[in-house]
Design an enzyme around this catalytic site. Sequence first.
Site, PDB file in Angstrom:
ATOM      1  N   ASP A 299       0.868  -1.164   0.000  1.00  0.00           N
ATOM      2  CA  ASP A 299       0.000   0.000   0.000  1.00  0.00           C
ATOM      3  C   ASP A 299       0.915   1.226   0.000  1.00  0.00           C
ATOM      4  O   ASP A 299       2.079   1.164   0.405  1.00  0.00           O
ATOM      5  CB  ASP A 299      -0.902   0.002   1.235  1.00  0.00           C
ATOM      6  CG  ASP A 299      -2.132   0.868   1.050  1.00  0.00           C
ATOM      7  OD1 ASP A 299      -2.138   1.707   0.137  1.00  0.00           O
ATOM      8  OD2 ASP A 299      -3.096   0.700   1.805  1.00  0.00           O
ATOM      9  N   CYS A 300       0.387   2.333  -0.492  1.00  0.00           N
ATOM     10  CA  CYS A 300       1.266   3.470  -0.760  1.00  0.00           C
ATOM     11  C   CYS A 300       1.878   4.029   0.517  1.00  0.00           C
ATOM     12  O   CYS A 300       1.176   4.351   1.471  1.00  0.00           O
ATOM     13  CB  CYS A 300       0.522   4.541  -1.535  1.00  0.00           C
ATOM     14  SG  CYS A 300       0.236   4.010  -3.224  1.00  0.00           S
TER      15      CYS A 300
END
Length: 790
Positions: A299-300
């Site tokens: 995930d970012c």
Amino acid sequence: MAASSSSSLFLLLLLFVFVVSATSRRLHHAALSSYLGTHSTGLPPRSTYGPIETNGRNYSYVCDSRRFADLGLRVTDFAYCNKNLSYEQRVKSLVGSLSLEEKVGQISDQARGVQRIGLPPYNWWSEALHGVSYVGHATYFGDIVPAATSFPTVIVSAASFNEDPRWGRILETPGEDPFLVGKYAANFVRGLQDVEGHEVAANPDSRPLKVSSCCKHYAAYDVDNWFGIDRYHFDARAAEQDMVETFLLPFEMCVKEGDVSSVMCSYNRVNGIPACADPKLLSQTLRDDWKLHGYIVSDCDSLEVMHHGHKWLGDTPEAAVSQTLRAGLDLDCGDYYSRFTESAVAQGVVRESYIDDALKNLYTVLMRLGFFDGMPKYESLAEDDICTKDHIDLAADAARQGIVLLKNDHNILPLSKDKYKKLALVGPHTNATEAMIGNYEGTPCRYVSPLDAFSAEGKVEYDLGCTVWCWEKEAHRRAKEIAARADATIIFAGISLEVEAESRDRDDLLIPYSQSDFITQVTEASKGPVILVIFSAGGLDISSIARDNAKVSAILWAGYPGAEGGRAIADVVYGRYNPGGRLPITWFKSEYTKLLPMTSMPLRPIDELGYPGRTYKFFDGQTVYPFGYGLSYTRFNYTLKSVPSSVVVKLDPLQLCLPLTYKPNASLEEEHAGAACQSVNVADTACDHEINFEVEVANTGKFDGNHVVIVYSKPPAGVAGAHIKQVVAFRRVFLPAGASSSVKFSMDACKSLSIVETTAYKVLPRGQHTIVVGAYEPATVSFPVKVDFN
């Protein structure tokens, strides 16, 4: 693209789509946008506007000889462009030709490319949760591509219980049941990825893809921001029993059945270890056990969260890179890999071969997408394929299929235009537009608000009355006045992203108090019948203001129905479409939130703490509406046909039998508590037994309609910790008024009758199981199936 918001306080199974296409330019995503949910394609557009810009010119794919000539190179000098070689050989050549610095430049979501060998930059991050979104680095809306088809949010699509779904924080999830989520995932991914004629391949790593989709967020991800506890610091303490049974199962189905080409790990820790640094979750489970053919992405900014948020092991940035690469993380959506991997190699904490492995996984997917060679079959798609009538109609149909009828006293719906000629439309969502499309949205082709749709049907007066929080007390007066003189009143109410959204968990299960007061006042003032249309993703306790209020004649749950939502609601209200949706979540009563904290992860009740169970599988108390609930304008009856009575599993001479944990006071008659072989491990058993049966579904009413047949299994009595029931199959069927149809089911006995023991073994218990057809009493039929071992 960060994690989801658990809008109500029960466990949510999360699945999203992180689209990686063969290109990263505007026109490509326009073509993709109009096809998502029908013929989803990640395809190069017409040669007049290619996705890969090189020296002022645009090309459709990397290994175009003219493109290499523009770079002063010859395509024949590079083995990675040799189509006579396998993808494995080509990718090996590509990775082997890169320096360490160049390799590091390719393992973040904004890959830099290497011009000296003709490798272009590539943006990995685009989103298509329910239609192409402008979230991410690779998707653009503007003068060339102004819009994209906007479908209902995922929770609404899941409510259709249609095994051909269109899209996947609660509005972003397919509900609370792991089997339903897994089915949604597998079918959704297949629709996105599969190229006709190539659904199966001897070597899955060579199977072509239209779009590379991603199941996320993996795993045990249930807190966004709840009373100061946020996803960047949360440690999900989950028993292995719950991991196997609930949190991992949808991902397992996504990988095994959907053959998804990417999985995204989440921000949270799972039992102390950050998900993106856990080799058990990544390398062991995804790759070794489930055989993922693709890549794993964070995930970012997950690595930064791991370093600064969790402060896991007091790591330096280089140590964080080392932990995640060794765990099997291929792609960093962020900049830690690009900033710290070289120094990690220099410090001796990362092997360069780890980077090679990551690159092989990434570039194999791009090979399969046609990024290097093109996919001529799809090159004709362009601007005129965007926002077509067929696609807009499909979005409207998806919304209709997901609308759930919760109440219909005196059969007030469908509403008669002759009897109710003048309508009052009131409430905060009366003229909803952006509110209908939720988050991770793009620019839609158009909006049809409820006001638009009903105004086109006849005479209406309208007044919003208030916004979602409904603090505008003086605004209530006009809404009450028009309701007092109308033949019927439709209240468009509920919540919105102001209440439930990413980084915003709900504190309660109520409609905002002032809005509840508004609904009550308008209901009391109304001359005619009142229809309440609810916009929400999570459940709402509307017991007193609507469900048990005799002046509210009908209730429709519309979720967040997409850009065509108003049109879909009008079609249902006037009977042009008979609602057939079912709730994909349990609607709990408001006091439920006071019984356990959101940070508690167990699904089963914890008696010593007074915690109730979560989801329909383990909660045995009163609800507002149960999972699977949904009414129709007609009536459906079931008749069982050709049901089996037993399943006898032949055991191997060396078969290992496993004991079961029984409830106190369970008698020996209760499921063979004293038997020599109480259960067998499904993984070690030749499970080739099927449960085949038919149920005749008859439409005995006056309206044509869709009906969802949900099949549950119930385990033998007396087994401690077993679920109350679990969904094992479902089918949506259409029946004209007066017609009937036999619906056949064929289920794997070991999968459908298994339970997950406290030891986390998935076992098949000996004894009498029950198959229940129907979502809720009294409209159910059932039959026993006895399991024995030979």
